[in-house]
Design a protein around this motif. Sequence first.
Motif, short mmCIF file in Angstrom:
data_model
loop_
_atom_site.label_atom_id
_atom_site.label_comp_id
_atom_site.label_asym_id
_atom_site.label_seq_id
_atom_site.Cartn_x
_atom_site.Cartn_y
_atom_site.Cartn_z
N MET A 128 55.61 67.31 126.25
CA MET A 128 54.47 66.44 126.29
C MET A 128 53.90 65.87 124.52
SD MET A 128 54.83 64.18 128.71
CE MET A 128 56.46 64.59 128.68
N GLU A 271 44.86 59.68 120.64
CA GLU A 271 44.52 61.23 121.09
C GLU A 271 45.14 61.16 122.64
OE1 GLU A 271 40.26 62.02 121.31
OE2 GLU A 271 40.13 60.31 120.37
N TYR A 272 46.08 62.28 122.62
CA TYR A 272 46.61 62.65 123.83
C TYR A 272 45.98 64.06 124.34
CZ TYR A 272 50.20 63.57 127.42
OH TYR A 272 50.89 63.94 128.65
N LYS A 273 45.39 64.10 125.49
CA LYS A 273 44.81 65.38 125.61
C LYS A 273 44.93 65.61 127.15
CE LYS A 273 39.90 66.91 125.84
NZ LYS A 273 38.58 66.77 125.75
N ILE A 274 45.22 67.00 127.25
CA ILE A 274 45.39 67.47 128.49
C ILE A 274 44.35 68.68 128.77
CG2 ILE A 274 47.88 66.93 128.70
CD1 ILE A 274 48.75 69.88 128.05
N THR A 275 43.83 68.68 130.07
CA THR A 275 43.18 69.65 130.43
C THR A 275 43.48 70.28 131.69
OG1 THR A 275 41.22 68.33 129.58
CG2 THR A 275 40.58 70.11 131.07
N LEU A 276 44.12 71.46 131.83
CA LEU A 276 44.88 72.08 132.90
C LEU A 276 44.20 73.22 133.58
CD1 LEU A 276 47.98 72.24 130.68
CD2 LEU A 276 47.17 70.41 131.78
N GLY A 277 44.11 73.06 135.02
CA GLY A 277 43.60 73.97 135.54
C GLY A 277 44.66 75.21 135.67
N SER A 278 45.97 74.83 135.61
CA SER A 278 46.80 75.95 135.66
C SER A 278 48.08 75.56 134.75
CB SER A 278 47.67 76.05 136.97
OG SER A 278 48.84 76.74 137.06
N PHE A 282 51.52 72.80 135.55
CA PHE A 282 51.85 71.64 134.42
C PHE A 282 53.07 71.61 134.07
CE2 PHE A 282 51.13 68.57 131.11
CZ PHE A 282 50.69 67.53 131.62
N VAL A 286 56.11 68.86 134.41
CA VAL A 286 56.97 68.35 133.55
C VAL A 286 58.39 68.59 133.58
CG1 VAL A 286 57.29 67.99 130.92
CG2 VAL A 286 54.95 68.46 131.97
N ILE B 139 54.75 62.93 136.24
CA ILE B 139 54.48 64.59 136.15
C ILE B 139 53.64 64.83 137.17
CG2 ILE B 139 53.20 66.20 134.75
CD1 ILE B 139 54.12 64.53 132.36
N HIS B 266 44.20 73.24 141.89
CA HIS B 266 44.01 73.12 140.49
C HIS B 266 43.97 71.64 140.03
CE1 HIS B 266 45.07 77.42 140.18
NE2 HIS B 266 46.25 77.37 140.53
N ASN B 267 42.90 71.37 139.28
CA ASN B 267 42.83 70.23 138.47
C ASN B 267 43.56 69.93 137.40
OD1 ASN B 267 41.04 69.02 140.58
ND2 ASN B 267 39.12 69.73 139.49
N GLN B 268 44.16 68.93 137.12
CA GLN B 268 44.95 68.63 135.88
C GLN B 268 44.54 67.30 135.44
OE1 GLN B 268 46.76 71.44 134.88
NE2 GLN B 268 48.07 72.21 136.74
N THR B 269 44.20 67.13 134.24
CA THR B 269 43.95 65.74 133.67
C THR B 269 44.60 65.59 132.48
OG1 THR B 269 41.68 66.30 134.58
CG2 THR B 269 41.91 64.51 133.19
N GLU B 271 44.94 62.36 129.43
CA GLU B 271 44.02 61.29 128.94
C GLU B 271 44.82 60.83 127.47
OE1 GLU B 271 39.83 62.39 127.94
OE2 GLU B 271 40.27 64.16 129.14
N TYR B 272 44.96 59.57 127.61
CA TYR B 272 45.59 58.98 126.38
C TYR B 272 44.54 57.87 125.78
CZ TYR B 272 48.75 56.31 123.18
OH TYR B 272 49.45 55.73 122.36
N LYS B 273 44.15 58.16 124.64
CA LYS B 273 42.82 57.36 124.32
C LYS B 273 43.21 56.92 122.90
CE LYS B 273 37.95 57.99 123.42
NZ LYS B 273 36.91 58.75 123.34
#
Lengths: 329, 329
Positions: A128, A271-278, A282, A286, B139, B266-269, B271-273
């Motif tokens: 990604m 900006e492409y940002k990911i915040t992953l609990g696991s 993730f 993908v 995804i 699990h939370n997965q986030t 973001e495309y900003k």
Amino acid sequence: MAKIRIGIIGYGNLGKSVELGIRQNKDMELSGVFTRRDPSTLKIETEGVPVYHMDQVKEMTEKVDVMVLCGGSASDLPVQGPEIASMFNTVDGYDNHAKIPDFFKKMDEKARAAGKVAIIASGWDPGMFSLNRLIAEAILPEGKTYTFWGKGISQGHSDAVRRVKGVKDAKQYTIPSEEAIEAVKKGEMPELTAAERHRRVCYVVPEEGADLKQIEKDIKTMPNYFADYDTEVHFINEEELERDHGGMPHGGVVMHSGKTGLNNEHNQTIEYKITLGSNPDFTAHVLLAYARAAYRLNKEGVVGAKTVADIAPVYLSIRTPEEIRKNLI
Amino acid sequence: MAKIRIGIIGYGNLGKSVELGIRQNKDMELSGVFTRRDPSTLKIETEGVPVYHMDQVKEMTEKVDVMVLCGGSASDLPVQGPEIASMFNTVDGYDNHAKIPDFFKKMDEKARAAGKVAIIASGWDPGMFSLNRLIAEAILPEGKTYTFWGKGISQGHSDAVRRVKGVKDAKQYTIPSEEAIEAVKKGEMPELTAAERHRRVCYVVPEEGADLKQIEKDIKTMPNYFADYDTEVHFINEEELERDHGGMPHGGVVMHSGKTGLNNEHNQTIEYKITLGSNPDFTAHVLLAYARAAYRLNKEGVVGAKTVADIAPVYLSIRTPEEIRKNLI
């Protein structure tokens, strides 16, 4: 409609996450898990699905549409990859950036000869993040791209800390530098080394009677891994390590800062940002989206190795092109 | 290597931005600008490039590789689009979401008949945001996607304020709700209407002696546009409007919040900003990347209408596939 039959090669963290991820994809089913261990010792989460020994892979060519390769990039994938790609469509998260061209070439030869598709390096970085570096640069050519990793645990750096004398166990977090991110957001387009973009925080369980000052010094002066970085070392006990640092969170951001206008007077930031609990979950998700693409492309007669750059996004979605145009465009 | 010859149809804000954007793409050149006005009245930024009347378009089929359609979605593109697509490869930022399937169908027929490629709806929303909605959902299927627009000026809402009695001029900013964004980031997956995701701030220049209380009431109670929203009204003078609100900034974020794991623990986030100093410049740059794709795809024999979902990212980049694998993957 027949489901896409997925096989899992390797049942570590990533393989387990792929198994669970299949449940969220209504057009997929798990055909089997393949392991180098004794299959009878492996208990998987999906009832009724067999566990096979790796040696049985070649008997399964009619029963698996796409193999998801879940071995490590250092020693597993360079061997397993070409082997499996000579029999099956494959998808993997090969992440040794410097060797991607080589790995691509080997996978391409095998997949072409077999009439199969092999999608390589399709996790999140590479994957990604690669996609976002590529598209952002294409949109804003007069700009700079920055990749920040974390906050998350780096396996390689944790291992390095564990090799220090007097260290019983350790976890190392890579954390992006807030100052660096702010500078990029302002459109300043700074030149930033990896060490300027990140800091490193180590949680260390020392052996009894170990010299803590010496451990801290050994870590902070370790070349390549820590010497160039702003590094923190915290000493904790085993229970704390397990309780507070037992998860596998990760994340990161790809930022591209560009200029447009008659005199480059406008700042533009992507900006492409990911915040992953696991992290493994993730990555697995993908890989499964790209497994769908591998299956469909091969059905259309496409063969050879591909990366995320080569895959039209429509192939990733369970939806029809008409639904996509109606609901997502 | 021959450059990609770009034609610009319509020379408003977007057309001007496309003209400047071409300078950043070393593999492109501007062939001509086409206008419905008297061409002699148009002064463009690029020396030596002719301005043509729209009626001359049909004489240019051998001199332009891709036409970038810069007219409006309400009345220009529905007419111009199919007309131009029956002669040239085209790219446009058609943004009437509800009518995209219809527009696609019309463009597809014309482009197929002509043996050309027509990439539609390829700005930022629709466009980059569509791409991110599509990929994020693929995804993380057990998740929700949220689109936030702003901070930026909404032309439609600014026009609506200008129609209020006693208003001389006005600009309206759409601003994403910080609370809504925070709730999404936390993985709460809230149900949010457009009015709950955004607030609206109006800068109004009143006519002399106008009833300010009444203007504010008329704006805040206007159905569809403002009544459901948290709306602020600020009265300023003409100089302030010009000085402080004369630019065309915009931006927004697509957020996808998903769950993974054995029990969705699990939370997965994702973001495309985007943060845009100039909205038309950014849109223009996206269109040009897709113009490159239209040109290359057509060279490969591809015909018909496409959206961003149908385009493999490799087609957007000036780099070779080998360079991409070596440097960006």
